[in-house]
Scaffold this motif. Structure first.
Motif, mmCIF file in Angstrom:
data_model
loop_
_atom_site.group_PDB
_atom_site.id
_atom_site.type_symbol
_atom_site.label_atom_id
_atom_site.label_comp_id
_atom_site.label_asym_id
_atom_site.label_seq_id
_atom_site.Cartn_x
_atom_site.Cartn_y
_atom_site.Cartn_z
ATOM 1 N N UNK A 45 0.963 -0.914 -0.055
ATOM 2 C CA UNK A 45 0.145 0.292 0.010
ATOM 3 C C UNK A 45 0.743 1.109 0.199
ATOM 4 N N UNK A 46 0.590 2.315 -0.627
ATOM 5 C CA UNK A 46 1.134 3.507 -1.149
ATOM 6 C C UNK A 46 0.375 4.517 -0.539
ATOM 7 N N UNK A 47 1.033 5.965 -0.433
ATOM 8 C CA UNK A 47 -0.480 7.831 -0.159
ATOM 9 C C UNK A 47 -1.310 7.460 -0.308
ATOM 10 N N UNK A 48 -2.312 7.787 -0.011
ATOM 11 C CA UNK A 48 -3.470 8.106 -0.974
ATOM 12 C C UNK A 48 -3.165 8.649 -2.095
ATOM 13 N N UNK A 49 -4.127 7.925 -3.239
ATOM 14 C CA UNK A 49 -4.878 8.507 -4.623
ATOM 15 C C UNK A 49 -4.543 9.648 -4.782
ATOM 16 N N UNK A 50 -4.061 10.647 -6.014
ATOM 17 C CA UNK A 50 -5.232 12.029 -6.351
ATOM 18 C C UNK A 50 -5.525 11.523 -7.400
ATOM 19 N N UNK A 51 -4.694 10.755 -8.769
ATOM 20 C CA UNK A 51 -5.799 10.460 -9.759
ATOM 21 C C UNK A 51 -3.991 9.254 -10.591
ATOM 22 N N UNK A 52 -5.528 8.563 -10.978
ATOM 23 C CA UNK A 52 -5.290 6.990 -12.055
ATOM 24 C C UNK A 52 -4.978 7.159 -13.170
ATOM 25 N N UNK A 53 -4.815 7.258 -13.843
ATOM 26 C CA UNK A 53 -4.581 6.768 -15.405
ATOM 27 C C UNK A 53 -4.701 5.302 -15.999
ATOM 28 N N UNK B 195 -8.127 19.978 -12.192
ATOM 29 C CA UNK B 195 -8.788 18.703 -12.964
ATOM 30 C C UNK B 195 -9.250 18.354 -13.761
ATOM 31 N N UNK B 196 -10.673 18.898 -13.836
ATOM 32 C CA UNK B 196 -11.873 19.211 -14.990
ATOM 33 C C UNK B 196 -11.005 20.482 -16.149
#
Length: 548
Positions: A197-205, A224-225
């Protein structure tokens, strides 16, 4: 990219790109974690077999809330900050059964068992969310989204109502109190889920180019928009709309907005009630109850009662105000109860084109917007003093719960109540035609008129029958039936409002809604003791295993 999911107290570290971008919580629980008590059926949020319970923090107050959800609609990528609880997590053969599971079995509420875990988890979510303080009427009203095809609802409801604080249901002596239960460890899972597990996600492709975003602030959302240009996107809250209209396969960007505090705000002042766009329908109902105690907002009690007719408890727990209005925007034929009541009340919407540019517009103005990147921030409900305004609303549907309306209606009259003289009127109907909302001719003709004069009433309904022209679309009810319903609802509202000296008692009773009392029933069967075990009543052997 990896993240962690907490299911039944166990942490599952998962590489999200190994799964589809729109994988549901139901698929993950059943196929990957292999907890199969959570069933897979309608995929519409209507049958209740997929129910599980989620615990999460409110982004503004930090308060932990508990609610039941339809896992078939809940997207897995929105559950990272939550605790997920399934039927296996509250009780099973290895660690012992939960009191809800025991009572359902002991009180003969199981048969094939397919629906049983859903009933159990809905009740568990209700008790947890209310601190155990529920009444029998509330329990009976909470299972509109749970369907049983074989047992019959009497023993199921008896088992559930036995947990109410005002219960008069006889409880089998073998059943323990709910306070005696503790959560236990969960079972092991496959190695495919064991990833660092790593740090909380902000975005993922994802490999196919689909992107997920987890903004924590309003600025992050609009930042992001701004990067996606004109590509299709979705603001993900409850995803309950997918149960009504399947979402487009062309969506390339998903924004989980649960953690954006500006969208969860609410406030109550003397002039207005403000509701954040991402407030769920259940949360809105709670706020309406609070607001109704304040002068000028007594009408919020009627709003609360009307919202109680929308879908079912798990759908209302997840579905949001803005989501419902956007469903109406993109599908004009959707008979939205939120829209019809809010439009009658002239509710205003706060919208934003970016993090700093906010403006207030009407509902109809919002529905006409073509820029999809204009985001709803909040709804504003103004005060309507009950000595000058009368608000009423109705919903007629095929069954008492969990159904769209044949016709829904909402009326707001600004009037001199003692004299019956109308200052202004908003007469709104849904279920007539996609482009019909206001009975404009009636609204205009009422201004300055005495509502209780025979000529006024006659003119209202002569014009209404002409103005109402329902469309003919299967499987909707016939145009003639819907026209009659709409006219009848306005007449019912006027009967309720009419002074006693204007309407005979036997007619005025037509203005009242028929309230169904709490259901009850008994089971009787012949038993001959000397022939035991023949004719002896026994608990079904599989009753408890069916509950998990």
């Amino acid at each position: 990219m990896t993240t962690t999911f907490n299911i039944n107290g166990c942490k599952y570290n998962v590489n999200l790109i190994n799964f589809p971008p729109d994988i549901t919580l139901n698929t993950f629980i059943r196929e990957y974690v292999q907890l199969t008590a959570t069933k897979y059926m309608c995929l519409e949020g209507g049958c209740g077999v997929c129910l599980c319970v989620i615990k999460g923090k409110q982004p503004i107050s930090g308060e932990t809330r508990t609610w039941a959800v339809n896992s078939c609609l809940t997207l897995l990528n929105t559950c990272m900050d939550c605790e997920i609880i399934t039927a296996e997590g509250i009780g099973n053969k290895k660690i012992g059964y939960h009191p809800i599971q025991k009572r359902l079995a002991k009180m003969n509420g199981t048969q094939c068992g397919f629906c049983s875990p859903g009933f159990v988890m809905n009740m568990y979510g209700l008790l947890e969310s209310k601190g155990g303080n529920v009444k029998m009427t509330e329990v009976e009203n909470s299972f509109g989204g749970n369907i049983c095809r074989c047992t019959g609802y009497r023993p199921i409801l008896d088992a559930m109502k036995s947990f109410a604080v005002d219960s008069i249901i006889q409880i089998p002596k073998e059943c323990i109190d709910i306070e005696d239960f503790e959560l236990s460890d969960c079972s092991k899972v496959g190695s495919q889920l064991r990833v660092t597990c790593q740090k909380p996600l902000r975005y993922l492709t994802y490999p196919d180019g689909t992107q997920w975003y987890w903004p924590r602030t309003f600025s992050e959302l609009f930042e992001a928009l701004s990067k996606i240009q004109n590509e299709k996107f979705m603001l993900v809250a409850g995803n309950t709309a997918h149960g009504v209209y399947r979402r487009s396969l062309d969506i390339r960007h998903f924004f989980d907005i649960h953690a954006v505090p500006e969208l969860k705000q609410h406030s109550i002042t003397n002039e207005k009630v403000t509701l954040g766009a991402n407030i769920s329908l259940t949360e809105a109902m709670e706020i309406f109850e609070q607001s109704a105690l304040n002068p000028g907002f007594e009408y919020c009690q009627q709003l609360r009662e009307h919202f109680d007719l929308i879908a079912n408890v798990p759908v209302r727990n997840s579905g949001t105000l803005a989501g419902n209005i956007n469903l109406k925007k993109y599908y004009p034929d959707f008979p939205s109860d939120v829209f019809i009541t809010f439009e009658a009340l002239d509710v205003q919407i706060i919208v934003a084109e970016d993090a700093s540019t906010w403006k207030t517009i009407s509902l109809k103005e919002y529905l006409a917007l073509t820029n999809d990147q204009i985001i709803i921030i909040a709804f504003e409900l103004r005060a309507y003093p009950n000595d000058k305004f009368v608000f009423d609303s109705y919903k007629i549907m095929p069954r008492a719960q969990n159904s769209h309306a044949y016709v829904n209606a909402a009326f707001l009259l600004h009037m001199n109540i003692p004299e019956g003289k109308i200052v202004d009127a908003r007469i709104c109907f849904g279920g007539i035609a996609p482009d019909f909302v206001h009975a404009k001719a009636i609204e205009s003709a009422l201004i300055g008129q005495n509502l209780f004069e025979k000529d006024t009433i006659s003119n209202i309904f002569q014009n209404l029958i002409i103005q109402l022209q329902p469309n003919a679309v299967l499987p909707d009810a016939s145009p003639e039936y819907r026209k009659s319903l709409a006219a009848g609802l306005l007449y019912k509202s006027l009967l309720k409002l009419a002074p006693k000296d204007k309407v005979k008692d036997e007619y005025k009773s037509g203005g009242k809604l028929l309230l169904r009392p709490l259901s009850s029933g008994t089971q009787s069967f012949e038993t001959i003791e000397k022939y035991y075990p023949v004719t002896e009543a026994v608990q079904k052997l599989e009753g408890e295993p069916h509950n998990k």
